[in-house]
Design an enzyme around this catalytic site. Sequence first.
Site, PDB file in Angstrom:
ATOM      1  N   ARG A  10      52.268  57.659  15.272  1.00 64.56           N
ATOM      2  CA  ARG A  10      51.954  58.993  14.765  1.00 64.56           C
ATOM      3  C   ARG A  10      51.598  58.861  13.294  1.00 64.56           C
ATOM      4  O   ARG A  10      50.465  58.551  12.972  1.00 64.56           O
ATOM      5  CB  ARG A  10      53.118  59.953  15.008  1.00 64.56           C
ATOM      6  CG  ARG A  10      52.767  61.399  14.776  1.00 64.56           C
ATOM      7  CD  ARG A  10      53.847  62.347  15.289  1.00 64.56           C
ATOM      8  NE  ARG A  10      55.125  62.192  14.619  1.00 64.56           N
ATOM      9  CZ  ARG A  10      56.206  62.921  14.898  1.00 64.56           C
ATOM     10  NH1 ARG A  10      56.158  63.849  15.840  1.00 64.56           N
ATOM     11  NH2 ARG A  10      57.340  62.729  14.243  1.00 64.56           N
ATOM     12  N   LYS A  56      63.408  72.068  11.384  1.00 61.42           N
ATOM     13  CA  LYS A  56      61.998  72.463  11.475  1.00 61.42           C
ATOM     14  C   LYS A  56      61.837  73.511  12.577  1.00 61.42           C
ATOM     15  O   LYS A  56      62.752  73.730  13.370  1.00 61.42           O
ATOM     16  CB  LYS A  56      61.134  71.220  11.746  1.00 61.42           C
ATOM     17  CG  LYS A  56      61.455  70.499  13.045  1.00 61.42           C
ATOM     18  CD  LYS A  56      60.816  69.111  13.089  1.00 61.42           C
ATOM     19  CE  LYS A  56      61.118  68.425  14.414  1.00 61.42           C
ATOM     20  NZ  LYS A  56      60.780  66.991  14.384  1.00 61.42           N
ATOM     21  N   ARG A  80      68.976  61.476  11.789  1.00 60.08           N
ATOM     22  CA  ARG A  80      68.259  62.764  11.693  1.00 60.08           C
ATOM     23  C   ARG A  80      68.364  63.465  13.041  1.00 60.08           C
ATOM     24  O   ARG A  80      67.675  63.111  13.986  1.00 60.08           O
ATOM     25  CB  ARG A  80      66.771  62.538  11.382  1.00 60.08           C
ATOM     26  CG  ARG A  80      66.467  61.647  10.188  1.00 60.08           C
ATOM     27  CD  ARG A  80      64.956  61.559   9.963  1.00 60.08           C
ATOM     28  NE  ARG A  80      64.229  61.036  11.097  1.00 60.08           N
ATOM     29  CZ  ARG A  80      63.829  59.769  11.246  1.00 60.08           C
ATOM     30  NH1 ARG A  80      64.088  58.879  10.312  1.00 60.08           N
ATOM     31  NH2 ARG A  80      63.164  59.403  12.324  1.00 60.08           N
ATOM     32  N   MET A 104      53.198  90.640  28.907  1.00 58.36           N
ATOM     33  CA  MET A 104      53.224  90.296  27.488  1.00 58.36           C
ATOM     34  C   MET A 104      54.555  90.678  26.851  1.00 58.36           C
ATOM     35  O   MET A 104      55.157  89.881  26.136  1.00 58.36           O
ATOM     36  CB  MET A 104      52.080  91.009  26.765  1.00 58.36           C
ATOM     37  CG  MET A 104      51.879  90.547  25.352  1.00 58.36           C
ATOM     38  SD  MET A 104      50.560  91.449  24.549  1.00 58.36           S
ATOM     39  CE  MET A 104      49.121  90.842  25.408  1.00 58.36           C
ATOM     40  N   ASP A 105      55.040  91.892  27.151  1.00 53.70           N
ATOM     41  CA  ASP A 105      56.328  92.272  26.556  1.00 53.70           C
ATOM     42  C   ASP A 105      57.293  92.905  27.542  1.00 53.70           C
ATOM     43  O   ASP A 105      58.227  93.587  27.143  1.00 53.70           O
ATOM     44  CB  ASP A 105      56.174  93.217  25.357  1.00 53.70           C
ATOM     45  CG  ASP A 105      54.760  93.527  24.996  1.00 53.70           C
ATOM     46  OD1 ASP A 105      54.361  93.145  23.891  1.00 53.70           O
ATOM     47  OD2 ASP A 105      54.037  94.119  25.826  1.00 53.70           O
ATOM     48  N   HIS A 130      60.473  56.119  13.270  1.00 56.45           N
ATOM     49  CA  HIS A 130      60.775  57.141  14.273  1.00 56.45           C
ATOM     50  C   HIS A 130      60.566  56.551  15.665  1.00 56.45           C
ATOM     51  O   HIS A 130      59.577  55.862  15.897  1.00 56.45           O
ATOM     52  CB  HIS A 130      59.850  58.348  14.046  1.00 56.45           C
ATOM     53  CG  HIS A 130      60.220  59.584  14.807  1.00 56.45           C
ATOM     54  ND1 HIS A 130      61.522  60.045  14.920  1.00 56.45           N
ATOM     55  CD2 HIS A 130      59.461  60.476  15.494  1.00 56.45           C
ATOM     56  CE1 HIS A 130      61.533  61.162  15.638  1.00 56.45           C
ATOM     57  NE2 HIS A 130      60.305  61.441  16.013  1.00 56.45           N
ATOM     58  N   TYR A 188      51.243  92.704  37.685  1.00 50.74           N
ATOM     59  CA  TYR A 188      49.849  92.235  37.695  1.00 50.74           C
ATOM     60  C   TYR A 188      49.607  91.259  38.844  1.00 50.74           C
ATOM     61  O   TYR A 188      50.444  90.395  39.119  1.00 50.74           O
ATOM     62  CB  TYR A 188      49.530  91.482  36.398  1.00 50.74           C
ATOM     63  CG  TYR A 188      49.410  92.363  35.177  1.00 50.74           C
ATOM     64  CD1 TYR A 188      48.491  93.395  35.137  1.00 50.74           C
ATOM     65  CD2 TYR A 188      50.200  92.128  34.066  1.00 50.74           C
ATOM     66  CE1 TYR A 188      48.362  94.187  33.998  1.00 50.74           C
ATOM     67  CE2 TYR A 188      50.078  92.904  32.924  1.00 50.74           C
ATOM     68  CZ  TYR A 188      49.161  93.938  32.904  1.00 50.74           C
ATOM     69  OH  TYR A 188      49.042  94.710  31.783  1.00 50.74           O
TER      70      TYR A 188
HETATM   71  C1  LIG Z   1      61.823  66.216  14.931  1.00 51.04           C
HETATM   72  C2  LIG Z   1      62.224  64.933  14.363  1.00 51.04           C
HETATM   73  C3  LIG Z   1      63.541  64.478  14.468  1.00 51.04           C
HETATM   74  C4  LIG Z   1      64.591  65.184  15.311  1.00 51.04           C
HETATM   75  O1  LIG Z   1      64.382  64.913  16.677  1.00 51.04           O
HETATM   76  P1  LIG Z   1      65.443  65.407  17.773  1.00 51.04           P
HETATM   77  O2  LIG Z   1      65.024  64.715  19.019  1.00 51.04           O
HETATM   78  O3  LIG Z   1      65.309  66.877  17.871  1.00 51.04           O
HETATM   79  O4  LIG Z   1      66.781  65.005  17.279  1.00 51.04           O
HETATM   80  C5  LIG Z   1      63.882  63.322  13.782  1.00 51.04           C
HETATM   81  N1  LIG Z   1      62.968  62.642  13.046  1.00 51.04           N
HETATM   82  C6  LIG Z   1      61.678  63.049  12.947  1.00 51.04           C
HETATM   83  C7  LIG Z   1      60.728  62.246  12.141  1.00 51.04           C
HETATM   84  C8  LIG Z   1      61.265  64.187  13.610  1.00 51.04           C
HETATM   85  O5  LIG Z   1      59.982  64.565  13.522  1.00 51.04           O
END
Ligand SMILES: *Cc1c(COP(=O)(O)O)cnc(C)c1O
Length: 383
Positions: free
Chosen positions: A147, A45, A232, A324-325, A176, A276
């Site tokens: 969540r 993501k 994950r 900014m850049d 999670h 600045y």
């Molecule tokens: C983002 C996320 C992960 C990964 O988390 P990390 O700490 O980056 O490994 C796993 N499961 C869910 C549901 C997430 O939203």
Amino acid sequence: MKVYRAQSFIRPDLQAHLYSERLLKNAAALRSLCPEETKFCAVVKANAYGHGVREVVNILKNGPVDFFAVAAFYEALHIRPLVRRQRILILEPINSSQPLDQIRMCAKADFDCVLSSLDGLEWARKALEGTDHILRFHLNVETGMGRCGMDPGSAGRLLEQVGSCPMLRHVGVMTHFATADEEDLCYAYEQKKRFEAFLDAHRLKDRPDLLIHACNSAAAIKMPQVHYRMVRCGISLYGYYSRPMKEPPAELRPVLKLQAPITHLKKIPAGQSVGYGRSFIAQRDTLGGVIPLGYADGYRRAFSNRAVMKVGDRFVPVIGRVCMDQLIVDLTDVPGVELGAMATIIDDVHDSPCGAYALAEQADTICYEILTMIHAHVHRIVH
Ligand SMILES: *Cc1c(COP(=O)(O)O)cnc(C)c1O
């Protein structure tokens, strides 16, 4: 359905070097912590945590990865053409704010979706009624993250109702952790207890077809008791522990190094201010170097007069406010520095003074935020 083009504007002078072998090795190292049959879900993501999702997916799709996870539907759509062997999991639960067409597309594109409400179930049912599509879904159970999980009671009712929905295929159960990155894992183990109570109450462990998954990176590394059937991993894949770890069981190396050139050398006499707000006043005759990168590229303004960059083998301070850049570094102590020399902005070594951990500390945040802020227009160079 409208197809949205990803940003195509690139700044070749801002360079994110990606080291493929490290990415693959990190994945292998994480996998080696789990039983062999445990599946591995690479979380990509947020543009693969700022690394560049196309590049990362293209490297990992030939690696030890079974799933790619994204936060949202449109990210899944974006990587769909790149992925053949792996499944794509959309973490955002199906909900009734989504157009019905989008849910049908999820089924058609063979995405793995998440259900975490009876409303979502109803909505999916409505979307698929009268079609011959089948939607694969993972049930997200609330165990303490607070969540988007579904409270165990309603989750049980969802399971009962799904039995009569031939267009929905139940393929996974997930939860999670809220605190797996902390030293004190009491709450995480309490979550484990609640998750298992749910699994037991519905005899879900007896179903070999169900993917049971709970671990993010921190849990995958520190809680082998909860690997279940898939982990994950996001941040660890890119070479970082959720927070710096002293004796980690898996060796991870940062995958990315961010660099930009010095585009202007500037003599700043003692007493002159820089930038600045005049937040920096030269205490000595100073050689300043302009770097064409700023907060619009993901380099936080909070780094003003605080962070360092690496030029040659020296670490040089950022002086004055980050614009900014553009920003200015103090090159006075770098012997023989030349225009065009590359400055390392985010280093690829854990304990570097300009590594992501150090930068996170300076901006009072976590390394995730430092990495995900790297702008999409930064040129990704794959090694
Ligand atoms: C983002 C996320 C992960 C990964 O988390 P990390 O700490 O980056 O490994 C796993 N499961 C869910 C549901 C997430 O939203």
